[in-house]
Design a protein around this motif. Structure first.
Motif, PDB file in Angstrom:
ATOM      1  N   GLY A   1      26.249   9.649 144.088  1.00 54.49           N
ATOM      2  CA  GLY A   1      25.398   9.054 145.106  1.00 54.49           C
ATOM      3  C   GLY A   1      23.944   8.923 144.719  1.00 54.49           C
ATOM      4  N   LYS A   2      23.649   8.969 143.431  1.00 54.95           N
ATOM      5  CA  LYS A   2      22.259   8.867 142.976  1.00 54.95           C
ATOM      6  C   LYS A   2      21.641   7.525 143.360  1.00 54.95           C
ATOM      7  CE  LYS A   2      23.503   9.635 138.754  1.00 54.95           C
ATOM      8  NZ  LYS A   2      24.944   9.777 139.010  1.00 54.95           N
ATOM      9  N   THR A   3      22.375   6.440 143.130  1.00 58.95           N
ATOM     10  CA  THR A   3      21.850   5.112 143.453  1.00 58.95           C
ATOM     11  C   THR A   3      21.703   4.941 144.958  1.00 58.95           C
ATOM     12  OG1 THR A   3      22.846   4.223 141.447  1.00 58.95           O
ATOM     13  CG2 THR A   3      22.210   2.626 143.139  1.00 58.95           C
ATOM     14  N   THR A   4      22.634   5.472 145.716  1.00 60.42           N
ATOM     15  CA  THR A   4      22.527   5.415 147.176  1.00 60.42           C
ATOM     16  C   THR A   4      21.284   6.158 147.639  1.00 60.42           C
ATOM     17  OG1 THR A   4      24.936   5.300 147.354  1.00 60.42           O
ATOM     18  CG2 THR A   4      23.725   5.920 149.343  1.00 60.42           C
ATOM     19  N   LEU A   5      21.023   7.310 147.052  1.00 61.86           N
ATOM     20  CA  LEU A   5      19.816   8.072 147.387  1.00 61.86           C
ATOM     21  C   LEU A   5      18.565   7.259 147.052  1.00 61.86           C
ATOM     22  CD1 LEU A   5      18.333  10.636 148.279  1.00 61.86           C
ATOM     23  CD2 LEU A   5      18.723  11.564 145.992  1.00 61.86           C
ATOM     24  N   LEU A   6      18.546   6.654 145.875  1.00 65.30           N
ATOM     25  CA  LEU A   6      17.394   5.849 145.470  1.00 65.30           C
ATOM     26  C   LEU A   6      17.178   4.684 146.436  1.00 65.30           C
ATOM     27  CD1 LEU A   6      15.133   5.049 143.498  1.00 65.30           C
ATOM     28  CD2 LEU A   6      16.886   3.862 142.151  1.00 65.30           C
ATOM     29  N   LYS A   7      18.246   3.965 146.763  1.00 60.64           N
ATOM     30  CA  LYS A   7      18.119   2.831 147.683  1.00 60.64           C
ATOM     31  C   LYS A   7      17.699   3.287 149.072  1.00 60.64           C
ATOM     32  CE  LYS A   7      20.914  -0.657 145.516  1.00 60.64           C
ATOM     33  NZ  LYS A   7      20.982  -2.021 146.004  1.00 60.64           N
ATOM     34  N   SER A   8      18.174   4.440 149.498  1.00 65.76           N
ATOM     35  CA  SER A   8      17.766   4.980 150.802  1.00 65.76           C
ATOM     36  C   SER A   8      16.278   5.297 150.812  1.00 65.76           C
ATOM     37  CB  SER A   8      18.564   6.230 151.147  1.00 65.76           C
ATOM     38  OG  SER A   8      19.918   5.921 151.323  1.00 65.76           O
ATOM     39  N   LEU A   9      15.797   5.909 149.742  1.00 67.43           N
ATOM     40  CA  LEU A   9      14.368   6.210 149.630  1.00 67.43           C
ATOM     41  C   LEU A   9      13.522   4.940 149.682  1.00 67.43           C
ATOM     42  CD1 LEU A   9      14.302   8.951 146.847  1.00 67.43           C
ATOM     43  CD2 LEU A   9      13.712   9.244 149.257  1.00 67.43           C
ATOM     44  N   ALA A  10      14.068   3.855 149.117  1.00 62.13           N
ATOM     45  CA  ALA A  10      13.345   2.592 149.074  1.00 62.13           C
ATOM     46  C   ALA A  10      13.613   1.732 150.315  1.00 62.13           C
ATOM     47  CB  ALA A  10      13.721   1.817 147.814  1.00 62.13           C
ATOM     48  N   SER A  11      14.306   2.300 151.298  1.00 63.41           N
ATOM     49  CA  SER A  11      14.661   1.591 152.537  1.00 63.41           C
ATOM     50  C   SER A  11      15.419   0.291 152.261  1.00 63.41           C
ATOM     51  CB  SER A  11      13.402   1.307 153.370  1.00 63.41           C
ATOM     52  OG  SER A  11      12.783   2.508 153.721  1.00 63.41           O
ATOM     53  N   GLU A  12      16.320   0.348 151.300  1.00 63.42           N
ATOM     54  CA  GLU A  12      17.148  -0.803 150.953  1.00 63.42           C
ATOM     55  C   GLU A  12      18.551  -0.625 151.503  1.00 63.42           C
ATOM     56  OE1 GLU A  12      17.086  -1.433 146.730  1.00 63.42           O
ATOM     57  OE2 GLU A  12      14.911  -1.683 146.670  1.00 63.42           O
ATOM     58  N   ASP A  13      19.285  -1.732 151.596  1.00 63.92           N
ATOM     59  CA  ASP A  13      20.654  -1.724 152.087  1.00 63.92           C
ATOM     60  C   ASP A  13      21.547  -0.935 151.117  1.00 63.92           C
ATOM     61  OD1 ASP A  13      23.039  -2.268 153.361  1.00 63.92           O
ATOM     62  OD2 ASP A  13      23.121  -4.374 152.737  1.00 63.92           O
ATOM     63  N   VAL A  14      22.334  -0.026 151.653  1.00 62.48           N
ATOM     64  CA  VAL A  14      23.207   0.800 150.811  1.00 62.48           C
ATOM     65  C   VAL A  14      24.690   0.449 150.988  1.00 62.48           C
ATOM     66  CG1 VAL A  14      21.591   2.731 150.677  1.00 62.48           C
ATOM     67  CG2 VAL A  14      23.278   2.660 152.520  1.00 62.48           C
ATOM     68  N   LYS A  15      24.955  -0.686 151.598  1.00 65.18           N
ATOM     69  CA  LYS A  15      26.348  -1.074 151.839  1.00 65.18           C
ATOM     70  C   LYS A  15      27.087  -1.425 150.558  1.00 65.18           C
ATOM     71  CE  LYS A  15      25.474  -2.621 156.494  1.00 65.18           C
ATOM     72  NZ  LYS A  15      25.133  -3.764 157.317  1.00 65.18           N
ATOM     73  N   ILE A  16      26.393  -2.035 149.613  1.00 66.04           N
ATOM     74  CA  ILE A  16      27.031  -2.429 148.353  1.00 66.04           C
ATOM     75  C   ILE A  16      26.300  -1.737 147.207  1.00 66.04           C
ATOM     76  CG2 ILE A  16      27.595  -4.319 146.801  1.00 66.04           C
ATOM     77  CD1 ILE A  16      27.681  -6.141 149.270  1.00 66.04           C
ATOM     78  N   ILE A  17      27.005  -0.802 146.587  1.00 72.79           N
ATOM     79  CA  ILE A  17      26.454  -0.055 145.453  1.00 72.79           C
ATOM     80  C   ILE A  17      27.429  -0.223 144.289  1.00 72.79           C
ATOM     81  CG2 ILE A  17      25.800   2.214 144.566  1.00 72.79           C
ATOM     82  CD1 ILE A  17      23.979   1.503 146.820  1.00 72.79           C
ATOM     83  N   THR A  18      26.898  -0.533 143.125  1.00 72.03           N
ATOM     84  CA  THR A  18      27.731  -0.617 141.935  1.00 72.03           C
ATOM     85  C   THR A  18      27.340   0.522 140.997  1.00 72.03           C
ATOM     86  OG1 THR A  18      26.175  -2.144 140.890  1.00 72.03           O
ATOM     87  CG2 THR A  18      28.018  -3.124 142.082  1.00 72.03           C
ATOM     88  N   PRO A  19      28.288   1.005 140.188  1.00 74.13           N
ATOM     89  CA  PRO A  19      27.967   2.087 139.260  1.00 74.13           C
ATOM     90  C   PRO A  19      26.804   1.702 138.345  1.00 74.13           C
ATOM     91  CG  PRO A  19      30.330   1.742 139.340  1.00 74.13           C
ATOM     92  CD  PRO A  19      29.699   0.612 140.104  1.00 74.13           C
ATOM     93  N   THR A  20      25.907   2.635 138.122  1.00 72.72           N
ATOM     94  CA  THR A  20      24.731   2.395 137.289  1.00 72.72           C
ATOM     95  C   THR A  20      25.115   2.434 135.822  1.00 72.72           C
ATOM     96  OG1 THR A  20      23.316   3.391 138.973  1.00 72.72           O
ATOM     97  CG2 THR A  20      22.403   3.223 136.745  1.00 72.72           C
ATOM     98  N   GLN A  21      24.841   1.357 135.127  1.00 72.07           N
ATOM     99  CA  GLN A  21      25.036   1.283 133.681  1.00 72.07           C
ATOM    100  C   GLN A  21      23.649   1.387 133.071  1.00 72.07           C
ATOM    101  OE1 GLN A  21      28.160   1.096 132.311  1.00 72.07           O
ATOM    102  NE2 GLN A  21      28.854   1.200 134.436  1.00 72.07           N
TER     103      GLN A  21
END
Length: 158
Positions: A29-49
């Motif tokens: 959930g690292k990317t979800t956490l980052l997007k949440s901090l940035a107040s971005e939509d977290v509905k679609i998250i793809t694995p970080t490459q």
């Protein structure tokens, strides 16, 4: 406890700009956490490459947050991102009990990194809202081999 309050407490200073690195195994959930901090939509998250980086302004602070992918093949490169780090956030999926030992071993290796000497470490217990979430005692047991030599701050947001 509010996330920003935890960051300010762990950092122990009033620096106006922080370099924060998010590490952990894949799918924690690292990317979800980052997007949440940035107040971005977290509905679609793809694995970080590789990595994602975002600058987030909050509570009179600017945080440059590095979200580094957690796939096994790229974990060895995560230490490249640790130079000049003000805060390390290690994200754990607390519903994935089978990987507690693996995450504990990865965390142990990070603790020994020269670039992290004196850097505050926050272990972020992610996915607490799910029914499969493990209690703190089981998580601590899974991390037990790395907590003996390094004080780890674990905060529950529930």
């Amino acid at each position: 406890m509010c996330f920003m309050s935890v960051v300010q407490k762990l950092k122990g200073s009033t620096d106006m700009e922080l370099s924060i690195v998010l590490l952990g195994l894949d799918y924690t959930g690292k990317t979800t956490l980052l997007k949440s901090l940035a107040s971005e939509d977290v509905k679609i998250i793809t694995p970080t490459q590789g990595f994602n980086i975002k600058s987030v302004a909050s509570h009179e602070m600017k945080m440059n947050v590095w979200d580094v992918g957690g796939q096994r093949k790229i974990r060895a490169f995560s230490t490249k991102y640790l130079e000049n780090t003000d805060l390390l956030i290690y994200v754990i999926d607390i519903t994935d009990k089978k990987r507690f030992e693996e995450t504990g071993m990865e965390l142990s290796e990070l603790i020994d990194e020269e670039n992290l000497a004196g850097v505050p470490l926050l272990v972020f217990e992610n996915k607490q809202d799910l029914t499969a979430a493990c209690p703190a005692s089981e998580i601590a047991e899974g991390l037990s081999h790395c907590t003996a030599s390094f004080p780890i701050n674990m905060y529950r947001t529930a």
